[in-house]
Design a protein around this motif. Structure first.
Motif, PDB file in Angstrom:
ATOM      1  N   THR A  22      19.903  26.321  51.786  1.00 46.40           N
ATOM      2  CA  THR A  22      19.308  25.118  52.402  1.00 46.40           C
ATOM      3  C   THR A  22      19.401  23.858  51.529  1.00 46.40           C
ATOM      4  O   THR A  22      18.789  22.847  51.848  1.00 46.40           O
ATOM      5  N   TRP A  23      20.156  23.916  50.440  1.00 47.03           N
ATOM      6  CA  TRP A  23      20.331  22.700  49.607  1.00 47.03           C
ATOM      7  C   TRP A  23      21.138  21.683  50.403  1.00 47.03           C
ATOM      8  O   TRP A  23      22.167  22.031  51.000  1.00 47.03           O
ATOM      9  N   ASP A  46      17.162  30.972  51.681  1.00 48.40           N
ATOM     10  CA  ASP A  46      17.032  30.538  50.284  1.00 48.40           C
ATOM     11  C   ASP A  46      16.577  29.083  50.250  1.00 48.40           C
ATOM     12  O   ASP A  46      17.281  28.193  50.726  1.00 48.40           O
ATOM     13  N   SER A 162      17.246  31.937  37.688  1.00 47.95           N
ATOM     14  CA  SER A 162      18.458  31.311  38.224  1.00 47.95           C
ATOM     15  C   SER A 162      19.082  30.481  37.111  1.00 47.95           C
ATOM     16  O   SER A 162      18.364  29.830  36.338  1.00 47.95           O
ATOM     17  N   ASN A 163      20.389  30.529  37.031  1.00 47.55           N
ATOM     18  CA  ASN A 163      21.145  29.738  36.046  1.00 47.55           C
ATOM     19  C   ASN A 163      20.828  30.117  34.605  1.00 47.55           C
ATOM     20  O   ASN A 163      20.902  29.268  33.712  1.00 47.55           O
ATOM     21  N   GLN A 184      20.149  34.212  39.958  1.00 47.22           N
ATOM     22  CA  GLN A 184      20.936  33.489  40.974  1.00 47.22           C
ATOM     23  C   GLN A 184      21.867  32.509  40.260  1.00 47.22           C
ATOM     24  O   GLN A 184      21.403  31.602  39.572  1.00 47.22           O
ATOM     25  N   SER A 211      26.472  28.712  46.045  1.00 49.18           N
ATOM     26  CA  SER A 211      27.666  27.877  46.278  1.00 49.18           C
ATOM     27  C   SER A 211      28.933  28.721  46.440  1.00 49.18           C
ATOM     28  O   SER A 211      29.958  28.457  45.807  1.00 49.18           O
ATOM     29  N   LEU A 213      30.984  28.695  48.758  1.00 46.21           N
ATOM     30  CA  LEU A 213      32.059  27.858  49.312  1.00 46.21           C
ATOM     31  C   LEU A 213      32.310  26.661  48.392  1.00 46.21           C
ATOM     32  O   LEU A 213      32.890  25.653  48.809  1.00 46.21           O
ATOM     33  N   SER A 215      30.181  24.614  47.440  1.00 47.08           N
ATOM     34  CA  SER A 215      29.449  23.494  48.037  1.00 47.08           C
ATOM     35  C   SER A 215      30.344  22.688  48.979  1.00 47.08           C
ATOM     36  O   SER A 215      30.168  21.483  49.139  1.00 47.08           O
ATOM     37  N   LYS A 255      25.338  27.973  52.728  1.00 46.65           N
ATOM     38  CA  LYS A 255      24.557  26.978  53.472  1.00 46.65           C
ATOM     39  C   LYS A 255      25.380  26.383  54.614  1.00 46.65           C
ATOM     40  O   LYS A 255      26.555  26.058  54.447  1.00 46.65           O
ATOM     41  N   SER A 256      24.755  26.219  55.750  1.00 44.47           N
ATOM     42  CA  SER A 256      25.332  25.360  56.791  1.00 44.47           C
ATOM     43  C   SER A 256      24.215  24.891  57.711  1.00 44.47           C
ATOM     44  O   SER A 256      23.237  25.608  57.917  1.00 44.47           O
ATOM     45  N   VAL A 257      24.392  23.684  58.241  1.00 44.98           N
ATOM     46  CA  VAL A 257      23.488  23.223  59.307  1.00 44.98           C
ATOM     47  C   VAL A 257      24.231  23.145  60.641  1.00 44.98           C
ATOM     48  O   VAL A 257      23.726  22.604  61.608  1.00 44.98           O
ATOM     49  N   THR A 258      25.467  23.682  60.658  1.00 45.66           N
ATOM     50  CA  THR A 258      26.313  23.608  61.853  1.00 45.66           C
ATOM     51  C   THR A 258      26.288  24.953  62.558  1.00 45.66           C
ATOM     52  O   THR A 258      26.686  25.966  61.976  1.00 45.66           O
ATOM     53  N   ARG A 261      29.294  27.264  62.410  1.00 46.65           N
ATOM     54  CA  ARG A 261      29.545  27.805  61.064  1.00 46.65           C
ATOM     55  C   ARG A 261      28.479  28.838  60.678  1.00 46.65           C
ATOM     56  O   ARG A 261      28.774  29.810  59.985  1.00 46.65           O
ATOM     57  N   ASN A 265      29.773  32.330  59.477  1.00 46.43           N
ATOM     58  CA  ASN A 265      29.517  32.814  58.109  1.00 46.43           C
ATOM     59  C   ASN A 265      28.888  34.208  58.068  1.00 46.43           C
ATOM     60  O   ASN A 265      29.068  34.935  57.089  1.00 46.43           O
TER      61      ASN A 265
END
Ligand SMILES: NC(=O)C1=CN([C@@H]2O[C@H](COP(=O)(O)OP(=O)(O)OC[C@H]3O[C@@H](n4cnc5c(N)ncnc54)[C@H](OP(=O)(O)O)[C@@H]3O)[C@@H](O)[C@H]2O)C=CC1
Ligand SMILES: O=C1CO[C@H](CO)[C@@H](O)[C@@H]1O
Length: 308
Positions: A22-23, A46, A162-163, A184, A211, A213, A215, A255-258, A261, A265
């Motif tokens: 959701t970033w 996420d 994470s990281n 993560q 990420s 893809l 991003s 992530k996608s808002v489409t 997709r 995905n």
């Protein structure tokens, strides 16, 4: 409905190996995206305080629970403690804000977003007169102890990081009562993270690939070699990039808002790469990091100076 595989964490909790990122999901679009995703079969989302859209994500979750499409216990919701709340005394308050925004009374998974802290306060990117981010030098061990307290109180079902690089994971483990369930990190065929993944796996820590893809980076999505392998399976390059970490044994959170997709995905559980294809993909690493967070390179806990 897609047959999403499950992973079992080191504390016995089962978690879907695929979820929705959701970033950068615009607040005006993410409620619909979450509703579409749940209808399509996503059960893991996420989130993070710093994404600035947890209330809108929560509205999508609430709508689908109200409609009876899912129950709260069918969903696996992750969020992340932001860098401005690393002081032990600030951690529970930060979680409470996230829970309130999401409209939930517990999280399934809560992560320390980065191993470094920023100056405490409500500004997510506190800056000084020169426009540089103001750091804090709070040790992530202090923060982890406070995360352990949340876990023991039952406010979160699992805790993770994470990281974190290898040395940071190792040092955390030397000082931890509760082993993180996941680290993560960014992961793709062009940043395959084999060494860090193997190290984490040896400590029973699952890898979550963010990420996948790049991003949306065309260097990944338009790569002709990846496209050719994907086409052999009648899949898109995006579907290859999402399946790759999962076939490596990692959780993956594109992530996608489409809506189209979001459906594309998740449509990756009807094929497998052959052994030869996996060997080929495993050899494409070129340390292509699309989320280096370069504004923080001077922080003493910046994780990406180390080899891994
Ligand atoms: N822990 C951490 O520090 C980090 C965690 N994350 C997490 O991981 C998630 C995923 O990573 P993120 O960096 O968002 O990027 P992704 O690699 O998931 O890529 C997202 C981008 O790709 C586009 N996209 C999605 N699906 C397709 C498709 N099938 N074909 C073509 N383009 C597509 C999206 O566009 P559109 O939405 O317009 O469809 C968006 O621009 C984040 O959302 C976040 O939840 C990410 C970075 C750091
Ligand atoms: O998850 C992430 C995406 O957005 C953040 C803020 O820019 C990053 O720091 C972070 O890693």
């Amino acid at each position: 409905m897609a047959n999403i595989p499950w992973i079992t964490f080191n504390n016995g909790q089962k978690f879907p190996m695929f979820g929705l990122g959701t970033w950068k999901s615009e607040p005006g679009k993410v409620t619909e995206a979450v509703k579409d995703a749940i209808d399509i079969g996503y059960r893991h989302i996420d989130c993070a305080h710093v994404y600035g859209n947890e209330a809108e994500v929560g509205a999508g979750i609430a709508a689908k629970i109200k409609e009876g499409v899912v129950k709260r216990e069918d969903l696996y919701i992750t969020s992340k403690l932001w860098n401005t709340y690393h002081r032990a005394g600030a951690v529970e308050g930060a979680l409470k804000v996230t829970l309130k925004n999401l409209g939930l009374d517990y999280l399934d998974l809560y992560l320390i977003h980065w191993p470094f802290g920023f100056k405490e306060g409500d500004e997510v990117f506190p800056t000084g007169p020169e426009g540089k981010i103001l750091f804090s030098d709070i040790d992530y061990i202090e923060t982890w102890k406070a995360m352990e307290a949340l876990y023991k109180k039952g406010l979160v079902k699992s805790i993770g990081i994470s990281n974190f690089n290898k040395e940071q994971v190792e040092r955390l483990l030397q000082n931890a009562e509760v082993v993180p369930v996941t680290n993560q990190i960014e992961l793709s065929p062009f940043l395959n993270q084999k060494k860090l993944s193997e190290f984490c796996r040896s400590k029973n820590i699952t890898i979550t690939a963010y990420s996948p893809l790049g991003s949306g980076d065309p260097k990944l999505l338009n790569d002709p070699t990846l496209k050719e392998i994907a086409a052999k399976h009648n899949k898109t390059t995006a579907q290859l990039l999402i399946k790759y970490p999962i076939q490596c044994g990692c959780i993956c959170i594109p992530k996608s808002v489409t809506k189209s997709r979001i459906a594309e995905n998740i449509n990756i559980f009807d094929f497998e790469f052959s052994g030869d294809e996996m060997n080929f993909l495993n050899n494409l690493d070129k340390k292509l990091r699309t989320c280096p967070f370069t504004e923080t390179v001077e922080h003493k806990h910046y994780p990406f100076h180390a080899e891994y």
